[in-house]
Design a protein around this motif. Structure first.
Motif, PDB file in Angstrom:
ATOM      1  N   LEU A 159      47.766  34.036  38.992  1.00 35.42           N
ATOM      2  CA  LEU A 159      46.811  34.545  39.158  1.00 35.42           C
ATOM      3  C   LEU A 159      46.112  35.756  40.340  1.00 35.42           C
ATOM      4  CD1 LEU A 159      44.271  31.767  38.909  1.00 35.42           C
ATOM      5  CD2 LEU A 159      44.132  33.287  37.291  1.00 35.42           C
ATOM      6  N   PRO A 160      45.109  36.517  40.193  1.00 36.99           N
ATOM      7  CA  PRO A 160      45.522  37.691  40.908  1.00 36.99           C
ATOM      8  C   PRO A 160      44.930  36.845  42.523  1.00 36.99           C
ATOM      9  CG  PRO A 160      44.306  38.551  39.371  1.00 36.99           C
ATOM     10  CD  PRO A 160      44.518  37.186  38.960  1.00 36.99           C
ATOM     11  N   ASP A 161      45.133  37.664  44.050  1.00 41.07           N
ATOM     12  CA  ASP A 161      44.786  36.682  45.030  1.00 41.07           C
ATOM     13  C   ASP A 161      43.479  36.580  44.819  1.00 41.07           C
ATOM     14  OD1 ASP A 161      43.938  39.178  46.163  1.00 41.07           O
ATOM     15  OD2 ASP A 161      45.362  39.485  46.631  1.00 41.07           O
ATOM     16  N   ALA A 162      42.660  35.508  46.153  1.00 37.41           N
ATOM     17  CA  ALA A 162      41.215  35.441  45.787  1.00 37.41           C
ATOM     18  C   ALA A 162      40.298  36.714  46.398  1.00 37.41           C
ATOM     19  CB  ALA A 162      40.700  34.768  46.827  1.00 37.41           C
ATOM     20  N   LYS A 163      40.810  38.061  47.224  1.00 36.94           N
ATOM     21  CA  LYS A 163      39.825  38.606  47.361  1.00 36.94           C
ATOM     22  C   LYS A 163      39.784  39.611  46.048  1.00 36.94           C
ATOM     23  CE  LYS A 163      39.459  43.369  50.459  1.00 36.94           C
ATOM     24  NZ  LYS A 163      40.141  43.230  50.957  1.00 36.94           N
ATOM     25  N   ASP A 164      41.120  40.074  45.326  1.00 37.58           N
ATOM     26  CA  ASP A 164      41.270  40.324  43.978  1.00 37.58           C
ATOM     27  C   ASP A 164      40.772  39.822  43.007  1.00 37.58           C
ATOM     28  OD1 ASP A 164      42.642  42.854  44.643  1.00 37.58           O
ATOM     29  OD2 ASP A 164      44.022  42.295  44.620  1.00 37.58           O
ATOM     30  N   ARG A 165      40.192  38.837  43.308  1.00 34.70           N
ATOM     31  CA  ARG A 165      39.366  37.578  41.770  1.00 34.70           C
ATOM     32  C   ARG A 165      38.561  38.333  42.462  1.00 34.70           C
ATOM     33  NH1 ARG A 165      43.276  33.252  43.445  1.00 34.70           N
ATOM     34  NH2 ARG A 165      41.466  32.092  44.210  1.00 34.70           N
ATOM     35  N   GLU A 166      38.184  38.010  42.735  1.00 41.60           N
ATOM     36  CA  GLU A 166      36.657  38.313  43.319  1.00 41.60           C
ATOM     37  C   GLU A 166      36.203  39.655  42.918  1.00 41.60           C
ATOM     38  OE1 GLU A 166      32.485  36.847  44.441  1.00 41.60           O
ATOM     39  OE2 GLU A 166      34.176  35.903  44.852  1.00 41.60           O
ATOM     40  N   LEU A 167      36.782  40.431  42.677  1.00 37.86           N
ATOM     41  CA  LEU A 167      36.507  41.994  42.724  1.00 37.86           C
ATOM     42  C   LEU A 167      36.695  42.395  40.882  1.00 37.86           C
ATOM     43  CD1 LEU A 167      36.460  45.343  43.018  1.00 37.86           C
ATOM     44  CD2 LEU A 167      38.697  44.609  42.903  1.00 37.86           C
ATOM     45  N   VAL A 168      37.797  41.574  40.839  1.00 38.17           N
ATOM     46  CA  VAL A 168      37.657  41.269  38.738  1.00 38.17           C
ATOM     47  C   VAL A 168      36.283  40.622  38.153  1.00 38.17           C
ATOM     48  CG1 VAL A 168      38.771  40.781  37.111  1.00 38.17           C
ATOM     49  CG2 VAL A 168      40.019  41.239  39.296  1.00 38.17           C
ATOM     50  N   SER A 169      35.882  39.986  38.625  1.00 37.30           N
ATOM     51  CA  SER A 169      34.690  39.178  38.688  1.00 37.30           C
ATOM     52  C   SER A 169      33.553  39.831  39.112  1.00 37.30           C
ATOM     53  CB  SER A 169      34.647  37.772  39.221  1.00 37.30           C
ATOM     54  OG  SER A 169      33.740  37.082  38.928  1.00 37.30           O
ATOM     55  N   ASP A 170      33.107  40.564  40.529  1.00 36.05           N
ATOM     56  CA  ASP A 170      32.700  41.849  40.533  1.00 36.05           C
ATOM     57  C   ASP A 170      32.254  42.483  39.188  1.00 36.05           C
ATOM     58  OD1 ASP A 170      31.195  39.772  42.419  1.00 36.05           O
ATOM     59  OD2 ASP A 170      32.082  41.025  44.273  1.00 36.05           O
ATOM     60  N   ILE A 171      32.861  42.931  38.978  1.00 30.80           N
ATOM     61  CA  ILE A 171      33.148  43.945  37.842  1.00 30.80           C
ATOM     62  C   ILE A 171      32.763  44.357  36.112  1.00 30.80           C
ATOM     63  CG2 ILE A 171      34.694  45.935  36.867  1.00 30.80           C
ATOM     64  CD1 ILE A 171      36.242  46.361  39.906  1.00 30.80           C
ATOM     65  N   ILE A 172      32.687  42.642  36.225  1.00 29.94           N
ATOM     66  CA  ILE A 172      32.531  41.765  34.910  1.00 29.94           C
ATOM     67  C   ILE A 172      31.330  42.009  34.641  1.00 29.94           C
ATOM     68  CG2 ILE A 172      32.733  39.937  33.400  1.00 29.94           C
ATOM     69  CD1 ILE A 172      35.486  39.890  34.320  1.00 29.94           C
ATOM     70  N   PHE A 173      30.395  41.266  35.830  1.00 36.78           N
ATOM     71  CA  PHE A 173      28.886  40.909  35.704  1.00 36.78           C
ATOM     72  C   PHE A 173      28.260  42.385  36.303  1.00 36.78           C
ATOM     73  CE2 PHE A 173      30.816  36.153  36.241  1.00 36.78           C
ATOM     74  CZ  PHE A 173      30.109  35.478  35.091  1.00 36.78           C
ATOM     75  N   GLY A 174      28.734  43.258  37.303  1.00 35.18           N
ATOM     76  CA  GLY A 174      27.926  43.841  37.744  1.00 35.18           C
ATOM     77  C   GLY A 174      27.981  45.415  36.220  1.00 35.18           C
ATOM     78  N   GLU A 175      29.004  45.027  36.056  1.00 36.70           N
ATOM     79  CA  GLU A 175      29.555  46.548  35.079  1.00 36.70           C
ATOM     80  C   GLU A 175      29.401  46.337  33.468  1.00 36.70           C
ATOM     81  OE1 GLU A 175      32.432  49.021  36.668  1.00 36.70           O
ATOM     82  OE2 GLU A 175      31.223  48.808  38.684  1.00 36.70           O
ATOM     83  N   LEU A 176      31.002  45.870  33.247  1.00 35.64           N
ATOM     84  CA  LEU A 176      31.418  45.638  32.026  1.00 35.64           C
ATOM     85  C   LEU A 176      30.590  44.819  31.527  1.00 35.64           C
ATOM     86  CD1 LEU A 176      35.102  44.556  32.576  1.00 35.64           C
ATOM     87  CD2 LEU A 176      33.781  46.467  32.616  1.00 35.64           C
TER      88      LEU A 176
END
Length: 242
Positions: A141-158
């Motif tokens: 898995l990505p590290d904690a900060k990158d996991r948060e980034l990946v998820s935020d982009i999903i819900f905020g954009e994708l």
């Protein structure tokens, strides 16, 4: 031949991509019905970790698909599989499990360590670790900060149909880090991510969960793959796709 596919929609972009991919297999494609209860209706349950409530909501859609004449279902949403795997009454239709389809392809390709990108709920959950583990495939898995980034982009954009170059660059950076940690492929296990990260830009070979699922569904509908037996609940050792 099973014939009629039911698509259990959850987020519109992923469900639409699965539908388009299935139908594009042939001009005379098998029958397909898509049912979608608004994604936002389940968000409070996700936030409080109430996957039983999400399962009940999905069962409503599955009932409608069964009444529409579907012979089996797929759900082009990885995260909701945490709810579909919860114990409960059997669903009225058998279904292909998306993580089993992805892990099956990873094993066929000889992958040894796969990076996983998805929502925070999915990355922190058991669905993919268990699916890969049943086949002896390690995961990262990505590290904690990158996991948060990946998820935020999903819900905020994708999920809203927004696909920006800046977000694509961030995902490429995260995948590069997974490559540095020894991954030989990356599983795009939010069904909208393949719309942002294509094989041409990914630093690692991709496992596109949406298109793999749609292709497997087409094979079932056309009689090239057995009708699945999984009707929700825990996944048994050995997989559930056939």
């Amino acid at each position: 031949m099973a014939g009629h596919l039911g698509i259990l929609g959850h987020s519109a972009e992923g469900a639409a991509l699965c539908f388009r991919t299935f139908c594009a297999q042939a001009d005379e494609h098998p029958d397909v019905t898509l049912d979608c209860i608004p994604f936002a209706r389940c968000m409070p349950a996700y936030e409080r970790g109430d996957y039983d409530a999400i399962r009940e909501t999905m069962a409503v859609s599955l009932g409608r698909l069964a009444r529409a004449g579907a012979d089996f279902f797929v759900c082009p949403d990885n995260t909701v599989h945490q709810a579909l795997e919860r114990p409960g009454p059997e669903f009225p239709l058998p279904g292909l499990h998306i993580a089993e389809v992805v892990a099956e392809r990873a094993a066929r390709d000889g992958r040894g360590r796969v990076g996983v990108l998805g929502t925070k709920y999915l990355m922190d959950g058991p669905v993919y670790p268990e699916a890969f583990g049943r086949r002896g495939i390690a995961f990262e898995l990505p590290d904690a900060k990158d996991r948060e980034l990946v998820s935020d982009i999903i819900f905020g954009e994708l999920v809203k149909g927004v696909f920006s170059e800046s977000s694509r660059g961030e995902y490429v950076r995260v995948i590069e880090r997974l490559a540095d940690r020894g991954c030989d492929a990356v599983a795009l296990v939010c069904t909208e991510i393949p719309l942002l990260v294509t094989p041409e830009v990914s630093p690692l070979p991709t496992l596109d969960s949406t298109r793999l699922l749609a292709t497997a569904a087409y094979e079932v509908a056309g009689g090239e793959r057995p009708l699945p037996s999984w009707r929700g609940g825990p996944v048994l050792t050995g997989g559930v796709t056939a």
